[in-house]
Design a protein around this motif. Structure first.
Motif, PDB file in Angstrom:
ATOM      1  N   LYS A   8       0.806  -1.216   0.000  1.00  0.00           N
ATOM      2  CA  LYS A   8       0.000   0.000   0.000  1.00  0.00           C
ATOM      3  C   LYS A   8       0.843   1.272   0.000  1.00  0.00           C
ATOM      4  N   LYS A   9       2.118   1.151   0.255  1.00  0.00           N
ATOM      5  CA  LYS A   9       2.963   2.337   0.247  1.00  0.00           C
ATOM      6  C   LYS A   9       3.080   2.844  -1.180  1.00  0.00           C
ATOM      7  N   PHE A  10       2.924   4.177  -1.332  1.00  0.00           N
ATOM      8  CA  PHE A  10       2.820   4.698  -2.674  1.00  0.00           C
ATOM      9  C   PHE A  10       3.354   6.125  -2.756  1.00  0.00           C
ATOM     10  N   LYS A  50       1.065  20.632   3.359  1.00  0.00           N
ATOM     11  CA  LYS A  50       0.072  19.587   3.127  1.00  0.00           C
ATOM     12  C   LYS A  50      -1.152  20.235   2.506  1.00  0.00           C
ATOM     13  N   ILE A  51      -1.541  19.784   1.333  1.00  0.00           N
ATOM     14  CA  ILE A  51      -2.697  20.338   0.633  1.00  0.00           C
ATOM     15  C   ILE A  51      -3.969  19.633   1.085  1.00  0.00           C
ATOM     16  N   GLU A  52      -3.898  18.330   1.138  1.00  0.00           N
ATOM     17  CA  GLU A  52      -4.978  17.490   1.656  1.00  0.00           C
ATOM     18  C   GLU A  52      -4.346  16.158   2.030  1.00  0.00           C
ATOM     19  N   LYS A  53      -5.153  15.224   2.471  1.00  0.00           N
ATOM     20  CA  LYS A  53      -4.605  13.937   2.911  1.00  0.00           C
ATOM     21  C   LYS A  53      -3.730  13.328   1.813  1.00  0.00           C
ATOM     22  N   ASN A  54      -2.473  13.070   2.166  1.00  0.00           N
ATOM     23  CA  ASN A  54      -1.489  12.419   1.293  1.00  0.00           C
ATOM     24  C   ASN A  54      -1.042  13.264   0.094  1.00  0.00           C
ATOM     25  N   ILE A  55      -1.458  14.515   0.007  1.00  0.00           N
ATOM     26  CA  ILE A  55      -1.065  15.387  -1.102  1.00  0.00           C
ATOM     27  C   ILE A  55      -0.264  16.550  -0.523  1.00  0.00           C
ATOM     28  N   PHE A  56       0.948  16.726  -1.044  1.00  0.00           N
ATOM     29  CA  PHE A  56       1.854  17.754  -0.526  1.00  0.00           C
ATOM     30  C   PHE A  56       2.389  18.613  -1.660  1.00  0.00           C
ATOM     31  N   GLY A  82       6.365  21.336  -6.795  1.00  0.00           N
ATOM     32  CA  GLY A  82       5.757  20.100  -7.254  1.00  0.00           C
ATOM     33  C   GLY A  82       4.655  19.680  -6.309  1.00  0.00           C
ATOM     34  N   ILE A  83       3.709  18.961  -6.847  1.00  0.00           N
ATOM     35  CA  ILE A  83       2.659  18.357  -6.030  1.00  0.00           C
ATOM     36  C   ILE A  83       2.898  16.850  -6.062  1.00  0.00           C
ATOM     37  N   PHE A  84       2.966  16.272  -4.867  1.00  0.00           N
ATOM     38  CA  PHE A  84       3.317  14.863  -4.731  1.00  0.00           C
ATOM     39  C   PHE A  84       2.282  14.144  -3.875  1.00  0.00           C
ATOM     40  N   PHE A  85       1.961  12.937  -4.296  1.00  0.00           N
ATOM     41  CA  PHE A  85       1.114  12.050  -3.519  1.00  0.00           C
ATOM     42  C   PHE A  85       2.037  11.127  -2.745  1.00  0.00           C
ATOM     43  N   ILE A  86       1.939  11.161  -1.417  1.00  0.00           N
ATOM     44  CA  ILE A  86       2.782  10.321  -0.555  1.00  0.00           C
ATOM     45  C   ILE A  86       1.846   9.679   0.459  1.00  0.00           C
ATOM     46  N   SER A  87       1.714   8.358   0.398  1.00  0.00           N
ATOM     47  CA  SER A  87       0.744   7.728   1.303  1.00  0.00           C
ATOM     48  C   SER A  87       1.326   6.534   2.033  1.00  0.00           C
ATOM     49  N   TYR A  89       3.137   5.943   4.657  1.00  0.00           N
ATOM     50  CA  TYR A  89       4.487   5.844   5.202  1.00  0.00           C
ATOM     51  C   TYR A  89       4.448   6.403   6.617  1.00  0.00           C
ATOM     52  N   ASN A  90       5.424   6.012   7.426  1.00  0.00           N
ATOM     53  CA  ASN A  90       5.499   6.596   8.760  1.00  0.00           C
ATOM     54  C   ASN A  90       6.037   8.033   8.656  1.00  0.00           C
ATOM     55  N   GLU A  91       5.938   8.786   9.735  1.00  0.00           N
ATOM     56  CA  GLU A  91       6.302  10.203   9.722  1.00  0.00           C
ATOM     57  C   GLU A  91       7.755  10.428   9.315  1.00  0.00           C
ATOM     58  N   LYS A  92       8.645   9.568   9.789  1.00  0.00           N
ATOM     59  CA  LYS A  92      10.070   9.692   9.454  1.00  0.00           C
ATOM     60  C   LYS A  92      10.281   9.550   7.941  1.00  0.00           C
ATOM     61  N   LYS A  93       9.634   8.592   7.338  1.00  0.00           N
ATOM     62  CA  LYS A  93       9.767   8.366   5.896  1.00  0.00           C
ATOM     63  C   LYS A  93       9.123   9.502   5.097  1.00  0.00           C
ATOM     64  N   ILE A  94       7.976   9.984   5.554  1.00  0.00           N
ATOM     65  CA  ILE A  94       7.322  11.103   4.865  1.00  0.00           C
ATOM     66  C   ILE A  94       8.220  12.331   4.900  1.00  0.00           C
ATOM     67  N   ASN A  95       8.826  12.616   6.050  1.00  0.00           N
ATOM     68  CA  ASN A  95       9.751  13.760   6.140  1.00  0.00           C
ATOM     69  C   ASN A  95      10.927  13.605   5.200  1.00  0.00           C
ATOM     70  N   TYR A  96      11.436  12.383   5.052  1.00  0.00           N
ATOM     71  CA  TYR A  96      12.516  12.138   4.090  1.00  0.00           C
ATOM     72  C   TYR A  96      12.047  12.499   2.674  1.00  0.00           C
ATOM     73  N   TYR A  97      10.858  12.059   2.315  1.00  0.00           N
ATOM     74  CA  TYR A  97      10.319  12.387   0.990  1.00  0.00           C
ATOM     75  C   TYR A  97      10.170  13.897   0.822  1.00  0.00           C
ATOM     76  N   LEU A  98       9.606  14.566   1.845  1.00  0.00           N
ATOM     77  CA  LEU A  98       9.337  16.001   1.749  1.00  0.00           C
ATOM     78  C   LEU A  98      10.601  16.844   1.641  1.00  0.00           C
ATOM     79  N   TYR A  99      11.651  16.459   2.357  1.00  0.00           N
ATOM     80  CA  TYR A  99      12.824  17.336   2.464  1.00  0.00           C
ATOM     81  C   TYR A  99      14.081  16.813   1.782  1.00  0.00           C
TER      82      TYR A  99
END
Length: 148
Positions: A8-10, A50-56, A82-87, A89-99
Motif C-alpha cells: 500500500k505504500k505509494f 500539506k494540501i490534503e490527505k497524502n497530497i503535498f 511540485g505536487i506529490f502524492f505520498i501515502s 508511510y510513517n512520519e520519518k519516511k514522509i519527512n525524508y520524501y518532503l525534504y
C-alpha cells in the motif's frame, strides 16, 4: 490461485511547475563591459505544505546573486514546485520524501530554469553543481537531535 500481497505504500509525482520566478539585471548595460570575475552568492531552501490527505506541495527555492566587485550583475530567484502524492508511510519516511527525495526531483528543473534565464540575459552560462539533498537532510536531523 496464489494470493498476491499488495504493497500500500505509494509515491507519485502529480505535477511539477514554476511557482515564482524573478530575474533582475539592474546594472545593464554597464556590467557587460566589466571583466568577468563574478562573486556568486547561492541560497537554497525547501518548504512543504500539506494540501490534503497524502497530497503535498514541495517548493525548492533557489536565490542567486552575482556581483562583480560591489556592483550587482544579476539577481535570480526561482521557486520550483511540485505536487506529490505520498501515502501510508510513517512520519520519518514522509519527512525524508518532503525534504530530500522531492527536492532531488525538483532540482534539475530549477537548475535548468536558472541557466535559461541567465543565458537569455546575455551572461555567461551558469552551471549549478548537483546538490546532495540526502546529506543536507541527514545533517538537519543530526542538528535537530543535538539541539533538543
Amino acid at each position: 490461485m496464489s494470493e498476491t500481497k499488495i504493497n500500500k505504500k505509494f509515491f507519485e509525482i502529480q505535477r511539477i511547475y514554476i511557482k515564482d520566478v524573478s530575474f533582475e539585471a539592474p546594472n545593464t548595460p554597464n556590467v557587460f563591459h566589466l571583466k568577468w570575475e563574478p562573486i556568486v552568492k547561492f541560497n537554497l531552501n525547501t518548504f512543504s505544505k500539506k494540501i490534503e490527505k497524502n497530497i503535498f506541495e514541495i517548493i525548492l527555492q533557489i536565490k542567486v546573486i552575482v556581483k562583480i566587485k560591489e556592483k550587482i550583475v544579476f539577481l535570480c530567484d526561482v521557486d520550483q514546485a511540485g505536487i506529490f502524492f505520498i501515502s501510508d508511510y510513517n512520519e520519518k519516511k514522509i519527512n525524508y520524501y518532503l525534504y530530500s527525495y522531492c527536492p532531488n526531483i525538483l532540482f534539475p528543473y530549477a537548475r535548468e530554469c536558472i541557466s535559461g534565464l541567465v543565458s537569455h540575459a546575455s551572461f555567461p552560462q551558469m552551471n549549478i553543481m548537483p546538490i546532495n539533498f540526502d546529506d543536507i537532510y541527514k545533517n538537519h536531523i543530526k542538528f535537530k537531535k543535538n539541539s533538543v
